[in-house]
Design a protein around this motif. Structure first.
Motif, PDB file in Angstrom:
ATOM      1  N   PRO A 181      -1.301   5.973   8.797  1.00  0.00           N
ATOM      2  CA  PRO A 181      -2.021   5.197   7.791  1.00  0.00           C
ATOM      3  C   PRO A 181      -3.463   4.900   8.201  1.00  0.00           C
ATOM      4  CG  PRO A 181      -0.594   3.765   9.075  1.00  0.00           C
ATOM      5  CD  PRO A 181      -0.390   5.147   9.606  1.00  0.00           C
ATOM      6  N   VAL A 182      -4.321   4.835   7.205  1.00  0.00           N
ATOM      7  CA  VAL A 182      -5.718   4.415   7.403  1.00  0.00           C
ATOM      8  C   VAL A 182      -6.005   3.360   6.336  1.00  0.00           C
ATOM      9  CG1 VAL A 182      -8.134   5.155   7.445  1.00  0.00           C
ATOM     10  CG2 VAL A 182      -6.340   6.767   8.095  1.00  0.00           C
ATOM     11  N   GLU A 183      -6.538   2.232   6.760  1.00  0.00           N
ATOM     12  CA  GLU A 183      -6.847   1.191   5.770  1.00  0.00           C
ATOM     13  C   GLU A 183      -8.203   1.439   5.139  1.00  0.00           C
ATOM     14  OE1 GLU A 183      -6.444  -2.702   7.471  1.00  0.00           O
ATOM     15  OE2 GLU A 183      -4.298  -2.706   6.968  1.00  0.00           O
ATOM     16  N   ARG A 184      -8.324   1.043   3.884  1.00  0.00           N
ATOM     17  CA  ARG A 184      -9.645   1.103   3.249  1.00  0.00           C
ATOM     18  C   ARG A 184      -9.764  -0.033   2.237  1.00  0.00           C
ATOM     19  NH1 ARG A 184      -9.112   3.549  -2.037  1.00  0.00           N
ATOM     20  NH2 ARG A 184      -7.161   4.704  -2.039  1.00  0.00           N
ATOM     21  N   ASP A 185     -11.005  -0.383   1.948  1.00  0.00           N
ATOM     22  CA  ASP A 185     -11.259  -1.389   0.926  1.00  0.00           C
ATOM     23  C   ASP A 185     -11.218  -0.701  -0.427  1.00  0.00           C
ATOM     24  OD1 ASP A 185     -11.645  -3.302   2.866  1.00  0.00           O
ATOM     25  OD2 ASP A 185     -13.781  -2.822   3.058  1.00  0.00           O
ATOM     26  N   ALA A 186     -10.541  -1.315  -1.366  1.00  0.00           N
ATOM     27  CA  ALA A 186     -10.453  -0.736  -2.713  1.00  0.00           C
ATOM     28  C   ALA A 186     -10.949  -1.766  -3.723  1.00  0.00           C
ATOM     29  CB  ALA A 186      -9.013  -0.354  -3.023  1.00  0.00           C
ATOM     30  N   VAL A 187     -11.542  -1.223  -4.800  1.00  0.00           N
ATOM     31  CA  VAL A 187     -12.049  -2.090  -5.861  1.00  0.00           C
ATOM     32  C   VAL A 187     -11.308  -1.721  -7.151  1.00  0.00           C
ATOM     33  CG1 VAL A 187     -14.097  -2.814  -7.159  1.00  0.00           C
ATOM     34  CG2 VAL A 187     -14.302  -2.163  -4.735  1.00  0.00           C
ATOM     35  N   GLY A 188     -10.756  -2.717  -7.818  1.00  0.00           N
ATOM     36  CA  GLY A 188      -9.979  -2.501  -9.035  1.00  0.00           C
ATOM     37  C   GLY A 188     -10.855  -2.351 -10.267  1.00  0.00           C
ATOM     38  N   PRO A 189     -10.228  -2.056 -11.399  1.00  0.00           N
ATOM     39  CA  PRO A 189     -10.990  -1.806 -12.628  1.00  0.00           C
ATOM     40  C   PRO A 189     -11.821  -3.003 -13.072  1.00  0.00           C
ATOM     41  CG  PRO A 189      -8.607  -1.837 -13.042  1.00  0.00           C
ATOM     42  CD  PRO A 189      -8.782  -1.881 -11.571  1.00  0.00           C
ATOM     43  N   ASP A 190     -11.423  -4.222 -12.694  1.00  0.00           N
ATOM     44  CA  ASP A 190     -12.196  -5.408 -13.082  1.00  0.00           C
ATOM     45  C   ASP A 190     -12.952  -5.997 -11.895  1.00  0.00           C
ATOM     46  OD1 ASP A 190     -11.243  -5.223 -15.757  1.00  0.00           O
ATOM     47  OD2 ASP A 190      -9.341  -6.077 -15.080  1.00  0.00           O
ATOM     48  N   THR A 195      -7.474  -4.659   0.411  1.00  0.00           N
ATOM     49  CA  THR A 195      -7.359  -3.656   1.475  1.00  0.00           C
ATOM     50  C   THR A 195      -6.037  -2.939   1.266  1.00  0.00           C
ATOM     51  OG1 THR A 195      -8.596  -5.046   2.974  1.00  0.00           O
ATOM     52  CG2 THR A 195      -7.289  -3.306   3.970  1.00  0.00           C
ATOM     53  N   ILE A 196      -6.129  -1.606   1.154  1.00  0.00           N
ATOM     54  CA  ILE A 196      -4.900  -0.831   0.958  1.00  0.00           C
ATOM     55  C   ILE A 196      -4.832   0.270   2.014  1.00  0.00           C
ATOM     56  CG2 ILE A 196      -4.664  -1.303  -1.514  1.00  0.00           C
ATOM     57  CD1 ILE A 196      -5.921   1.432  -2.046  1.00  0.00           C
ATOM     58  N   ALA A 197      -3.660   0.874   2.120  1.00  0.00           N
ATOM     59  CA  ALA A 197      -3.477   1.920   3.140  1.00  0.00           C
ATOM     60  C   ALA A 197      -3.343   3.283   2.480  1.00  0.00           C
ATOM     61  CB  ALA A 197      -2.232   1.620   3.958  1.00  0.00           C
ATOM     62  N   ASP A 198      -3.992   4.267   3.094  1.00  0.00           N
ATOM     63  CA  ASP A 198      -3.778   5.670   2.731  1.00  0.00           C
ATOM     64  C   ASP A 198      -2.962   6.305   3.856  1.00  0.00           C
ATOM     65  OD1 ASP A 198      -5.491   5.367   0.556  1.00  0.00           O
ATOM     66  OD2 ASP A 198      -7.225   6.224   1.605  1.00  0.00           O
ATOM     67  N   ASN A 199      -1.939   7.062   3.502  1.00  0.00           N
ATOM     68  CA  ASN A 199      -1.158   7.785   4.513  1.00  0.00           C
ATOM     69  C   ASN A 199      -1.689   9.211   4.619  1.00  0.00           C
ATOM     70  OD1 ASN A 199       0.418   5.587   5.014  1.00  0.00           O
ATOM     71  ND2 ASN A 199       2.058   6.194   3.608  1.00  0.00           N
ATOM     72  N   VAL A 200      -2.223   9.527   5.782  1.00  0.00           N
ATOM     73  CA  VAL A 200      -2.911  10.812   5.963  1.00  0.00           C
ATOM     74  C   VAL A 200      -2.039  11.792   6.754  1.00  0.00           C
ATOM     75  CG1 VAL A 200      -4.927  11.942   6.995  1.00  0.00           C
ATOM     76  CG2 VAL A 200      -5.166   9.673   5.947  1.00  0.00           C
ATOM     77  N   ILE A 201      -1.915  12.992   6.210  1.00  0.00           N
ATOM     78  CA  ILE A 201      -1.264  14.096   6.920  1.00  0.00           C
ATOM     79  C   ILE A 201      -2.267  15.248   6.933  1.00  0.00           C
ATOM     80  CG2 ILE A 201       0.659  15.751   6.909  1.00  0.00           C
ATOM     81  CD1 ILE A 201       2.205  13.689   5.188  1.00  0.00           C
ATOM     82  N   GLN A 202      -2.818  15.529   8.096  1.00  0.00           N
ATOM     83  CA  GLN A 202      -3.775  16.644   8.220  1.00  0.00           C
ATOM     84  C   GLN A 202      -3.182  17.666   9.167  1.00  0.00           C
ATOM     85  OE1 GLN A 202      -7.661  15.621   9.805  1.00  0.00           O
ATOM     86  NE2 GLN A 202      -8.339  17.755   9.817  1.00  0.00           N
ATOM     87  N   LEU A 203      -2.931  18.852   8.650  1.00  0.00           N
ATOM     88  CA  LEU A 203      -2.301  19.911   9.443  1.00  0.00           C
ATOM     89  C   LEU A 203      -3.192  21.138   9.475  1.00  0.00           C
ATOM     90  CD1 LEU A 203       1.282  19.755   7.851  1.00  0.00           C
ATOM     91  CD2 LEU A 203       0.469  18.503   9.848  1.00  0.00           C
TER      92      LEU A 203
END
Ligand SMILES: C[S@@+](CC[C@H](N)C(=O)[O-])C[C@H]1O[C@@H](n2cnc3c(N)ncnc32)[C@H](O)[C@@H]1O
Length: 206
Positions: A181-190, A195-203
């Motif tokens: 997982p990598v955390e990032r700041d996210a901004v909603g439609p309003d 802070t949400i997590a992206d799960n990264v798989i890089q192969l």
């Protein structure tokens, strides 16, 4: 009964004139910025933010989505940004068909749907199109922000290592470059922030 992915996503895109921002996903820009290659496949490209970024950074892109509305919006924006000649937008229900490879990069960003779909089978077939030395990049949601649609909150977000294990790719063919997982700041439609997590798989294909 056969699942109609097209109807589901057409209805979703019909809700608004634009759903996504048109900007590339953060992990795409960060990870692919360090890669070399010429042909990329974007699975579930939506309104084309990633495909346009790839084209602007020298890639020839095949960008696929089931939604004709999303593809039309993406093509309109790509033309306005002067990169349409570098992107081949193709409509596919990926449960049925996949563009022909080979590709130096296959990217699947947030390739999620609430309609039942054998996503792993699609990712496995797409993985088979990656050239030796090429990259398979899967970025999944690791959590949902408060503003996500109700149905998304009932979804499970399997961790990256679980998705990789379920993919069951041949270890002798693939090197894991990044996993987790990598955390990032996210901004909603309003304008809401989270802070949400992206799960990264890089192969990397050997
Ligand atoms: C959550 S969106 C992500 C869009 C884009 N990758 C992004 O990051 O903004 C998932 C996308 O997958 C597409 N999709 C869902 N099921 C599909 C299928 N069976 N075949 C092709 N595309 C599909 C949807 O139309 C939608 O654009």
């Amino acid at each position: 009964m056969e699942t109609d992915h097209h109807a589901h996503w057409e209805a979703r895109y019909a809700e608004k004139a634009r759903i996504w921002s048109g900007r590339p996903n953060a992990r795409l820009a960060e990870i692919v910025g360090g890669l070399t290659g010429s042909r990329a496949l974007d699975l579930g490209c939506g309104e084309g933010g990633d495909a346009m970024w790839l084209a602007e950074h020298g890639w020839q892109v095949v960008a696929v989505d089931v939604s004709t509305t999303a593809l039309a919006r993406a093509a309109e924006d790509a033309e306005a940004r002067g990169v349409l000649a570098h992107i081949d937008f193709q409509q596919h229900d990926l449960t049925k068909t996949l563009p022909d490879g080979p590709f130096d990069l296959v990217s699947a960003h947030f390739f999620h749907t609430t309609v039942e779909m054998d996503r792993l089978a699609i990712l496995r077939r797409a993985a088979a199109t990656v050239t030796p030395g090429g990259t398979l990049l899967i970025v999944d949601h690791g959590s949902a922000p408060a503003w996500a649609p109700e149905e998304v909150h009932h979804h499970e977000f399997p961790p990256a290592d679980e998705v990789l294990a379920d993919l069951a790719l041949d270890d002798t063919q693939w090197e894991t470059v990044r996993l987790g997982p990598v955390e990032r700041d996210a901004v909603g439609p309003d304008g809401q922030q989270a802070t949400i997590a992206d799960n990264v798989i890089q192969l990397r294909r050997k």
